[in-house]
Motif scaffolding. Structure first.
Motif, mmCIF file in Angstrom:
data_model
loop_
_atom_site.group_PDB
_atom_site.id
_atom_site.type_symbol
_atom_site.label_atom_id
_atom_site.label_comp_id
_atom_site.label_asym_id
_atom_site.label_seq_id
_atom_site.Cartn_x
_atom_site.Cartn_y
_atom_site.Cartn_z
ATOM 1 N N PRO A 87 0.864 -1.240 0.069
ATOM 2 C CA PRO A 87 -0.143 0.114 -0.013
ATOM 3 C C PRO A 87 0.872 1.283 -0.046
ATOM 4 N N GLU A 88 1.911 1.197 0.652
ATOM 5 C CA GLU A 88 2.863 2.664 0.484
ATOM 6 C C GLU A 88 3.593 2.616 -0.559
ATOM 7 N N PHE A 89 4.076 3.730 -1.161
ATOM 8 C CA PHE A 89 4.841 3.898 -2.163
ATOM 9 C C PHE A 89 5.954 3.103 -2.290
ATOM 10 N N HIS A 90 6.348 2.469 -3.382
ATOM 11 C CA HIS A 90 7.586 1.568 -3.406
ATOM 12 C C HIS A 90 7.966 1.891 -4.964
ATOM 13 N N LYS A 91 9.405 1.897 -5.024
ATOM 14 C CA LYS A 91 9.848 2.232 -6.413
ATOM 15 C C LYS A 91 9.579 1.060 -7.344
ATOM 16 N N LYS A 92 9.784 -0.168 -6.873
ATOM 17 C CA LYS A 92 9.274 -1.261 -7.688
ATOM 18 C C LYS A 92 7.952 -1.476 -8.219
ATOM 19 N N ILE A 93 7.038 -1.265 -7.258
ATOM 20 C CA ILE A 93 5.619 -1.184 -7.303
ATOM 21 C C ILE A 93 5.302 -0.137 -8.564
ATOM 22 N N GLY A 94 6.098 1.188 -8.341
ATOM 23 C CA GLY A 94 5.390 2.324 -9.038
ATOM 24 C C GLY A 94 6.006 1.972 -10.483
ATOM 25 N N PHE A 95 7.109 1.127 -10.817
ATOM 26 C CA PHE A 95 7.732 0.788 -12.019
ATOM 27 C C PHE A 95 6.593 -0.121 -12.709
ATOM 28 N N ILE A 96 6.125 -0.950 -11.953
ATOM 29 C CA ILE A 96 5.010 -2.000 -12.344
ATOM 30 C C ILE A 96 3.721 -1.359 -12.920
ATOM 31 N N LYS A 97 3.542 -0.165 -12.064
ATOM 32 C CA LYS A 97 2.212 0.360 -12.400
ATOM 33 C C LYS A 97 2.465 1.231 -13.583
ATOM 34 N N ASP A 98 3.440 1.726 -13.871
ATOM 35 C CA ASP A 98 3.981 2.817 -14.896
ATOM 36 C C ASP A 98 3.943 1.788 -16.129
ATOM 37 N N ILE A 99 4.459 0.575 -16.329
ATOM 38 C CA ILE A 99 4.366 -0.220 -17.540
ATOM 39 C C ILE A 99 3.005 -0.574 -17.724
ATOM 40 N N ALA A 100 2.073 -0.797 -16.641
ATOM 41 C CA ALA A 100 0.673 -1.100 -17.120
ATOM 42 C C ALA A 100 0.077 -0.053 -17.690
ATOM 43 N N ALA A 101 0.400 1.020 -17.037
ATOM 44 C CA ALA A 101 -0.346 2.735 -17.750
ATOM 45 C C ALA A 101 0.306 2.634 -19.230
ATOM 46 N N GLY A 102 1.513 2.097 -19.393
ATOM 47 C CA GLY A 102 2.083 2.436 -20.692
ATOM 48 C C GLY A 102 1.239 1.404 -21.688
ATOM 49 N N ALA A 103 0.890 0.270 -21.123
ATOM 50 C CA ALA A 103 0.188 -0.558 -22.167
ATOM 51 C C ALA A 103 -1.059 0.338 -22.602
ATOM 52 N N VAL A 104 -1.735 0.956 -21.558
ATOM 53 C CA VAL A 104 -3.153 1.647 -21.794
ATOM 54 C C VAL A 104 -2.908 2.855 -22.832
ATOM 55 N N PHE A 105 -1.771 3.220 -22.617
ATOM 56 C CA PHE A 105 -1.176 4.372 -23.735
ATOM 57 C C PHE A 105 -1.016 3.888 -25.017
ATOM 58 N N PHE A 106 -0.487 2.739 -25.267
ATOM 59 C CA PHE A 106 -0.369 2.170 -26.618
ATOM 60 C C PHE A 106 -1.807 1.689 -27.236
ATOM 61 N N ALA A 107 -2.460 1.364 -26.521
ATOM 62 C CA ALA A 107 -3.910 1.044 -26.886
ATOM 63 C C ALA A 107 -4.691 2.375 -27.284
ATOM 64 N N ALA A 108 -4.551 3.082 -26.578
ATOM 65 C CA ALA A 108 -5.077 4.459 -26.771
ATOM 66 C C ALA A 108 -4.809 5.168 -27.860
ATOM 67 N N MET A 109 -3.367 5.134 -28.216
ATOM 68 C CA MET A 109 -3.031 5.781 -29.368
ATOM 69 C C MET A 109 -3.081 4.888 -30.691
ATOM 70 N N THR A 110 -3.101 3.556 -30.522
ATOM 71 C CA THR A 110 -3.697 2.663 -31.557
ATOM 72 C C THR A 110 -5.280 3.013 -32.233
ATOM 73 N N ALA A 111 -5.986 3.342 -30.949
ATOM 74 C CA ALA A 111 -7.560 3.823 -31.076
ATOM 75 C C ALA A 111 -7.585 5.236 -31.826
ATOM 76 N N ILE A 112 -6.721 5.994 -31.629
ATOM 77 C CA ILE A 112 -6.841 7.130 -31.951
ATOM 78 C C ILE A 112 -6.517 7.288 -33.639
ATOM 79 N N VAL A 113 -5.253 6.392 -33.767
ATOM 80 C CA VAL A 113 -5.007 6.116 -35.230
ATOM 81 C C VAL A 113 -6.213 5.783 -35.988
ATOM 82 N N ILE A 114 -6.731 4.663 -35.510
ATOM 83 C CA ILE A 114 -7.857 4.156 -36.197
ATOM 84 C C ILE A 114 -8.874 5.123 -36.328
#
Length: 123
Positions: A87-114
């Motif tokens: 539950p507290e901030f942790h560098k590795k957990i933040g890294f994991i969450k950033d990667i998951a958010a990056g996947a959403v970014f790729f999906a959203a950019m693909t949808a925008i292009v379409i």
């Protein structure tokens, strides 16, 4: 609570579908990013009817909407699990969450292009 396997194929599928619908409802009613993306999806569907897009364009648009909402759901699940584990901030957990958010970014950019490929020629 002990796991009990459902021996009936059909009732097991109905239970699974019920859990999936319950999860989709929770996702759509509790996560602001999904609410925003769902609103955009509704606008795109309205635009599809207005511009009378082709069957193929509907297929791509539907796939793009489903892709974004699905990846957002997975991102939300990753974030909830990560927050539960640490539950507290942790560098590795933040890294994991950033990667998951990056996947959403790729999906959203693909949808925008379409969306651009479908709608820019209509203007």
């Amino acid at each position: 609570m002990e796991f009990q396997r459902d021996k009936s194929f059909l009732s097991g599928r109905f239970k699974s579908m019920g859990f999936a619908l319950k999860g989709a409802f929770k996702l759509a009613t509790t996560e602001h990013s999904v609410m925003v993306q769902s609103s955009i999806a509704v606008l795109m569907v309205i635009a599809g009817f207005y511009f009378e897009i082709s069957r193929e364009e509907w297929m791509f648009q539907t796939l793009a909407i489903g892709l974004v909402l699905s990846v957002e759901g997975l991102n939300t699940a990753v974030e909830k699990v990560a927050d539960f584990i640490h539950p507290e901030f942790h560098k590795k957990i933040g890294f994991i969450k950033d990667i998951a958010a990056g996947a959403v970014f790729f999906a959203a950019m693909t949808a925008i292009v379409i969306g651009c490929l479908i709608y820019i020629p209509k203007f």
